[in-house]
Structure formats: structure tokens, C-alpha cells
Design a protein around this motif. Structure first.
Motif, PDB file in Angstrom:
ATOM      1  N   THR A  35       0.840  -1.196   0.000  1.00  0.00           N
ATOM      2  CA  THR A  35       0.000   0.000   0.000  1.00  0.00           C
ATOM      3  C   THR A  35       0.870   1.238   0.000  1.00  0.00           C
ATOM      4  OG1 THR A  35      -1.765  -1.119   1.217  1.00  0.00           O
ATOM      5  CG2 THR A  35      -1.780   1.280   1.250  1.00  0.00           C
ATOM      6  N   LEU A  36       0.619   2.125  -0.966  1.00  0.00           N
ATOM      7  CA  LEU A  36       1.246   3.440  -0.988  1.00  0.00           C
ATOM      8  C   LEU A  36       0.218   4.449  -0.519  1.00  0.00           C
ATOM      9  CD1 LEU A  36       3.512   5.451  -1.740  1.00  0.00           C
ATOM     10  CD2 LEU A  36       2.522   5.526  -4.053  1.00  0.00           C
ATOM     11  N   GLY A  37       0.497   5.117   0.569  1.00  0.00           N
ATOM     12  CA  GLY A  37      -0.403   6.142   1.086  1.00  0.00           C
ATOM     13  C   GLY A  37      -0.088   7.492   0.480  1.00  0.00           C
ATOM     14  N   LEU A  38      -1.107   8.162  -0.039  1.00  0.00           N
ATOM     15  CA  LEU A  38      -0.960   9.505  -0.600  1.00  0.00           C
ATOM     16  C   LEU A  38      -1.779  10.451   0.260  1.00  0.00           C
ATOM     17  CD1 LEU A  38      -0.003  11.453  -2.786  1.00  0.00           C
ATOM     18  CD2 LEU A  38      -1.915  10.701  -4.222  1.00  0.00           C
ATOM     19  N   VAL A  39      -1.097  11.356   0.949  1.00  0.00           N
ATOM     20  CA  VAL A  39      -1.761  12.181   1.949  1.00  0.00           C
ATOM     21  C   VAL A  39      -1.543  13.657   1.649  1.00  0.00           C
ATOM     22  CG1 VAL A  39       0.188  12.227   3.562  1.00  0.00           C
ATOM     23  CG2 VAL A  39      -2.123  12.467   4.445  1.00  0.00           C
TER      24      VAL A  39
ATOM     25  N   GLY B 158       0.063  20.313  -5.398  1.00  0.00           N
ATOM     26  CA  GLY B 158       0.402  19.616  -6.628  1.00  0.00           C
ATOM     27  C   GLY B 158       1.753  18.945  -6.654  1.00  0.00           C
ATOM     28  N   GLU B 159       2.547  19.094  -5.587  1.00  0.00           N
ATOM     29  CA  GLU B 159       3.892  18.530  -5.567  1.00  0.00           C
ATOM     30  C   GLU B 159       4.049  17.538  -4.421  1.00  0.00           C
ATOM     31  OE1 GLU B 159       6.911  21.814  -7.226  1.00  0.00           O
ATOM     32  OE2 GLU B 159       5.939  22.419  -5.364  1.00  0.00           O
ATOM     33  N   ILE B 160       4.920  16.560  -4.614  1.00  0.00           N
ATOM     34  CA  ILE B 160       5.287  15.639  -3.541  1.00  0.00           C
ATOM     35  C   ILE B 160       6.405  16.292  -2.738  1.00  0.00           C
ATOM     36  CG2 ILE B 160       6.103  13.343  -2.957  1.00  0.00           C
ATOM     37  CD1 ILE B 160       3.343  13.411  -4.282  1.00  0.00           C
ATOM     38  N   VAL B 161       6.115  16.628  -1.483  1.00  0.00           N
ATOM     39  CA  VAL B 161       7.107  17.331  -0.671  1.00  0.00           C
ATOM     40  C   VAL B 161       7.924  16.376   0.190  1.00  0.00           C
ATOM     41  CG1 VAL B 161       5.750  19.456  -0.628  1.00  0.00           C
ATOM     42  CG2 VAL B 161       5.430  17.769   1.191  1.00  0.00           C
ATOM     43  N   GLU B 162       7.418  15.160   0.400  1.00  0.00           N
ATOM     44  CA  GLU B 162       8.166  14.190   1.196  1.00  0.00           C
ATOM     45  C   GLU B 162       7.619  12.798   0.914  1.00  0.00           C
ATOM     46  OE1 GLU B 162       9.861  13.602   5.765  1.00  0.00           O
ATOM     47  OE2 GLU B 162       8.531  15.276   5.270  1.00  0.00           O
ATOM     48  N   ALA B 163       8.504  11.815   0.861  1.00  0.00           N
ATOM     49  CA  ALA B 163       8.089  10.438   0.602  1.00  0.00           C
ATOM     50  C   ALA B 163       9.092   9.500   1.249  1.00  0.00           C
ATOM     51  CB  ALA B 163       7.995  10.161  -0.893  1.00  0.00           C
ATOM     52  N   GLY B 164       8.596   8.306   1.611  1.00  0.00           N
ATOM     53  CA  GLY B 164       9.481   7.310   2.195  1.00  0.00           C
ATOM     54  C   GLY B 164       8.712   6.213   2.887  1.00  0.00           C
ATOM     55  N   PRO B 165       9.426   5.238   3.460  1.00  0.00           N
ATOM     56  CA  PRO B 165       8.752   4.190   4.232  1.00  0.00           C
ATOM     57  C   PRO B 165       7.934   4.803   5.366  1.00  0.00           C
ATOM     58  CG  PRO B 165      11.051   3.612   3.829  1.00  0.00           C
ATOM     59  CD  PRO B 165      10.884   5.029   3.386  1.00  0.00           C
ATOM     60  N   SER B 166       6.784   4.218   5.643  1.00  0.00           N
ATOM     61  CA  SER B 166       5.859   4.793   6.615  1.00  0.00           C
ATOM     62  C   SER B 166       6.510   5.016   7.971  1.00  0.00           C
ATOM     63  CB  SER B 166       4.640   3.870   6.760  1.00  0.00           C
ATOM     64  OG  SER B 166       3.742   4.368   7.723  1.00  0.00           O
ATOM     65  N   GLY B 167       7.213   3.999   8.478  1.00  0.00           N
ATOM     66  CA  GLY B 167       7.818   4.116   9.796  1.00  0.00           C
ATOM     67  C   GLY B 167       8.827   5.238   9.874  1.00  0.00           C
ATOM     68  N   ASP B 168       9.656   5.384   8.838  1.00  0.00           N
ATOM     69  CA  ASP B 168      10.675   6.429   8.835  1.00  0.00           C
ATOM     70  C   ASP B 168      10.054   7.820   8.758  1.00  0.00           C
ATOM     71  OD1 ASP B 168      12.471   4.354   8.852  1.00  0.00           O
ATOM     72  OD2 ASP B 168      12.987   4.509   6.723  1.00  0.00           O
ATOM     73  N   LEU B 169       9.057   7.960   7.888  1.00  0.00           N
ATOM     74  CA  LEU B 169       8.460   9.280   7.690  1.00  0.00           C
ATOM     75  C   LEU B 169       7.762   9.760   8.955  1.00  0.00           C
ATOM     76  CD1 LEU B 169       6.806  10.655   4.551  1.00  0.00           C
ATOM     77  CD2 LEU B 169       5.491  10.757   6.668  1.00  0.00           C
TER      78      LEU B 169
END
Length: 538
Positions: free
Chosen positions: A312-316, A501-512
């Protein structure tokens, strides 16, 4: 805290019957000056019905209200319509869940803000207008004087709710009824509205009755809580006692169902997981026409991501960040300006004809509002079987019936539901039907666009558990779109945070979640209601 020993509102043995149905059974509670009382329960528990009947704002056909509801000693249950008109506005202000339906779309903000003071306080229009400007300034709306000429559709959801609060306070009421006023808002906007109401309460010393299905929200505002279940008050406690020592099973279930950052989310995706969806440099722009010409809104800017099989990729992000626009671009509802989308190596955007239908079948979507997503004239069986017919996945009526029954089993609904219509089911049951309909296409990827946002917390927890189970059983990949980071945390292996409209941060859930780097991610995390109530400590 309480200012006097005499309650401003005392509801005693309130009972509400509509036709032959008894819906509220002897509810009682008191509200004192300067105090916030929380009324909590799920949909159908009778919380709004109780409060709105007690204040006589609700007048339904064949409705019978008995008991007493004393506003500074005056019984509202037996009050005449003329007496109620003198109470609603000057004594009691109301803020409702959906400002878009509560505000008149044909009137400017000035007209709606000045109407109450002119009618109840006998102010001149100039004085009422000056008061309106002050109210908009007090609720934090920018450029209040210019905003007076705006219409509701020209404001964001959070701004409309601020206007609703200003209208509710326009006649200086001593009691504010807030009926789910933050349910439809993003977490950051919700936090702003909560703080705004607290500030207005401190300045004016008014009492507040806050109705909600979310104990996390109630924990941020209320001193005392009444828990309603099937029209009965099953528990009435100070907020800290209720969180620490809930006595009723229903209260314990509400508390345990709340998504929390302290709960354990999914384990990290294995490095060997192969991508099923790959998006590269996606751009979407929309034309906005006005009297001065056409301008372009860059809704999605150079967005790239992958979704691995079985993960699952979460987009928030908040409303307007571009999350649903991405979902629309993936499913063909929105035409991107540029970029590429590949599903298991196949080009989604370039495919045509039979290849396109095959590609689209492998991606299914579940929407936020299950009631509007289902055709009210079709039975559950017909709704679920429709994709089978369109994509020719089952030949013959019996084969389709067998497949519908299998899908109902998968989403844990009785097979007898096949004959029901959408209005004959609860919100959670309708969402399970939507999931079954999405699975009918035998997809490899499910796009879940705020699919739990409109549900009560316990139903939300059940649907999330169902989605996790289906992912394990069927090997599905999910693109899980939401504005609530706590919900995303429980569902997602990887998380992307989107803003403007931009991705400001992404990564594994636990790390983020453990170490958010972008200030916007930090603000989203800070806006999540804490696990412990804070209202009683203020």
C-alpha cells in the motif's frame, strides 16, 4: 470551567418519537456557562436528534418530543414558535457539519451575516455591516471587508466553516451548538476550527454543546461527555475519567477504534516486491475561465512514484493538494498534460480500444461516498454484476449470480444483501458493496480515494481491517488516498505527502512518521488529535 452552579441548558428525560419509532430514550444532561459538553456516538445513535430536538430546531413530520429542556429556566419543549424565534440566534447559535448546504448560495456573505443582527438586535444595516466585518476578522478570514461581497462557492471548505461560526456568533448567543462542524475538514483545518471555537468561548464566556462521532475531537474540546448508543445515554463522565476508565462496552469500542500514531502500522514492504504501477513526471493542468480571460491551474507537478505488488502506498495531503487529480489521471477521468503511467509494463495513457479496456479493468477505484457511488435504482446484485457484464468476465446469469455471492463472501456481507437497495444499508455496508463491485473486475490495483473518510470510527476500523485482509488473500496493491495521517499510518507501507500539486516528502511509513523532515508533514502530524484528552487540562 463552570461559572455558575445553575446550568444554562438543562435537558431532563428527553424522549423523541417519530411516527411509531422511539428514537431517543430519556436522555438528560446539563450545560453550564463557559463549559463544553460533548455528545458522542455513531451515526444513528441519536446525538444530533437529541440536541436539535431539545433546542427545538428540528421539526419533523409526526415528531413527538417529551421531557424538559430548560434554557435559563424557560422550557423549550413547550415553547411557541414566536418564543423559539426569539431564542434561536440571540440565545442559541448553531454550526452544522456541511457549510456548503447551511449557507445560502444565492446570498453574499454580507447579507447572511447582517440578517440576524438586523432582525434580532434591531441594528441598522451600517451597524450590522460593521459588526459583520468584525466577526469575519475575529474568525480569521483574510480581507474581511472585501469578503463581504463574496458568495459561499468562492470560499474554501475551511473558510465557509469560519463564516458559519461568524453567523452563529452574530447575535452574541450564550450557547453554541456545534453539530459535527469539523467532520468534512482536513486535519489542519480541523485543528484551526477547534482552536477558533475555544478562543471564541474564552472571549465570550459562552457554553458549547459539541456533537461528534470522534472521541479524539471530543477530547480536545469537552469537559464533560455524554455517550449515546441507540438513543440512550450509556455513559456520562468527565473527559479524563472516560478516557482512562471507560465503563460501557460501547465506549471502549469507540476508544479502541480510533486510528492512532502509537499503533503499529504495516511492516515495511520486502525489497523484492516488484512494481505493478509506475508513474513518471505526471503533470495535470486545468483551464479556469473568468471575465478577464483564461488562467491555468497546475494541479499536479512532475509527480513520480511506484506501487509494488501486494503493498500500500499512502498519498496524503489537504483538500486541493492534487491527490484526487492523480487518481483521475490514472483511471482516465482526467487527461494529463504530460508524463507516463505504466501498469505491469503496459502504457496506460497510450492504450486504446480493447487494450485500454483491459488496462482499465486491472485498476479499480473505491470512492469516498458510497451512497453517491451506487445507483439507488439498482440492487446490490445488479451493481456488483454490472462490471462482470461490461468486461464479459462471466457468461450467463447463473455464473454471474455465483460470482456476486463469492464477492459478498469476500467483503463479509450476507448473501441475502444481494436483493437490497443502497438506502436499505448502513454506510459501512454500502462501502463493502463498493469494494465488492471494485473487486468484480479482478483488478491488480485498487485506488481508494478517501474511502473511509465518511465512516464512523468503528466502521472505519472494520473497513480498514477488511482491506488489509483482502490484500493478503488476493495480493492486491493499493493506492490509499487520504487527508488523515493517522489512518494512512495504519494502512500504508510507503507514504507520499502532497502539497499544492507537488510531492514534498516520501518514504517508508515508519521512517516518515518517526522523523518527518518537511515542515508541512510536521504540521499534518501536529494536527492529529492526541491520544490523551487535552480539553480538561486547559
Amino acid at each position: 470551567m463552570r461559572q455558575t452552579d445553575t446550568p444554562i441548558l438543562s435537558v431532563q428525560d428527553l424522549r423523541v418519537r417519530i411516527g411509531a419509532a422511539d428514537l431517543v430514550h430519556g436522555v438528560s444532561f446539563d450545560v453550564h456557562d463557559g463549559e463544553t459538553v460533548g455528545i458522542v456516538g455513531e451515526s444513528g445513535s441519536g446525538k444530533s436528534l437529541s440536541v436539535l430536538s431539545a433546542t427545538r430546531l428540528l421539526d419533523l413530520p409526526h415528531q413527538q418530543v417529551t421531557g424538559r429542556s430548560l434554557l435559563r429556566g424557560k422550557d423549550l419543549v413547550t415553547a411557541s414558535k414566536a418564543e423559539l424565534r426569539r431564542v434561536h440566534g440571540p440565545e442559541i447559535g448553531f454550526v452544522f457539519q456541511d457549510p456548503s448546504t447551511s449557507l445560502n448560495p444565492l446570498l453574499t456573505l454580507e447579507r447572511q451575516l447582517t440578517e440576524g443582527p438586523e432582525a434580532h438586535l434591531r441594528l441598522s444595516h451600517r451597524a450590522a455591516r460593521s459588526r459583520a466585518i468584525g466577526l469575519l476578522e475575529a474568525v480569521g478570514l483574510p480581507d474581511p471587508e472585501q469578503r463581504l461581497q463574496s458568495y459561499p462557492h468562492q470560499l474554501s471548505g475551511g473558510q465557509r466553516q469560519r463564516v458559519m461560526i461568524a453567523i452563529a456568533l452574530a447575535c452574541d448567543p450564550s450557547l453554541l451548538i456545534a453539530d459535527e462542524p469539523t467532520t468534512a475538514l482536513d486535519v489542519t483545518t480541523q485543528a484551526q476550527i477547534l482552536e477558533l471555537v475555544r478562543e471564541m468561548q474564552r472571549e465570550r464566556g459562552m457554553a458549547v454543546v459539541w456533537i461528534s462521532h470522534d472521541l479524539g475531537v471530543i477530547g480536545q474540546v469537552a469537559n464533560e461527555v455524554t455517550v449515546l448508543y441507540r438513543g440512550e445515554a450509556v455513559e456520562q463522565r468527565p473527559i479524563l475519567e472516560l478516557f482512562d476508565r471507560p465503563e460501557h462496552e460501547y465506549t471502549r469500542r469507540l476508544l479502541s477504534s480510533r486510528p492512532s500514531l502509537s499503533s503499529e502500522g504495516p511492516k515495511p514492504a520486502p525489497p523484492s516486491a516488484q512494481p505493478i504501477l509506475e508513474v513518471a513526471d505526471l503533470n495535470v493542468r486545468f483551464p479556469v475561465k473568468s471575465k478577464t480571460g483564461t488562467t491555468w491551474v497546475h494541479a499536479v507537478r512532475d509527480v513520480s512514484f511506484t506501487v509494488a505488488r501486494g503493498t500500500t502506498l499512502g498519498l496524503v495531503g489537504e483538500s486541493g493538494s492534487g491527490k484526487s487529480t492523480i487518481a483521475g489521471a490514472l483511471t482516465g477521468q482526467v487527461v494529463p498534460e504530460s508524463g507516463s503511467v505504466t501498469l505491469d509494463g503496459g502504457d496506460v495513457l497510450a492504450s486504446r480500444g480493447a487494450a485500454q479496456r483491459s488496462m482499465r479493468r486491472r485498476m479499480s477505484m473505491v470512492f469516498q461516498d458510497p451512497f453517491s457511488a451506487l445507483n439507488p435504482r439498482m440492487t446490490v446484485a445488479e451493481s456488483i454484476a454490472e462490471p462482470l457484464i461490461v468486461h464479459r468476465l462471466r457468461d450467463g446469469a447463473q455464473a454471474r449470480t455465483d460470482r456476486v455471492n463469492e464477492l459478498l463472501d469476500q467483503v463479509q456481507l450476507p448473501r441475502t444483501f444481494a436483493a437490497r437497495y443502497p438506502h436499505e444499508m448502513s454506510g459501512g455496508q454500502r462501502q463493502r458493496v463498493c469494494i465488492a463491485r471494485a473487486l468484480a473486475c479482478e483488478p491488480e490495483l485498487l485506488i481508494l480515494d478517501e474511502s473511509t473518510a465518511s465512516l464512523d470510527v468503528s466502521i472505519q476500523a472494520e473497513v480498514m481491517a477488511l482491506l488489509k485482509q483482502l490484500q493478503l488473500e488476493l495480493g492486491l496493491a493499493y493506492l490509499f488516498i487520504a487527508h488523515d495521517l493517522a489512518v494512512v499510518h495504519e494502512m500504508s507501507h510507503e507514504v507520499m505527502v502532497m502539497r499544492r500539486g507537488e510531492i514534498v516528502e516520501a518514504g517508508p511509513s515508519g521512517d516518515l512518521y518517526a522523523n518527518p523532515k518537511h515542515e508541512y508533514t510536521q504540521s499534518l502530524l501536529a494536527a492529529i488529535p492526541p491520544s490523551r484528552p487535552v480539553a480538561a487540562t486547559r
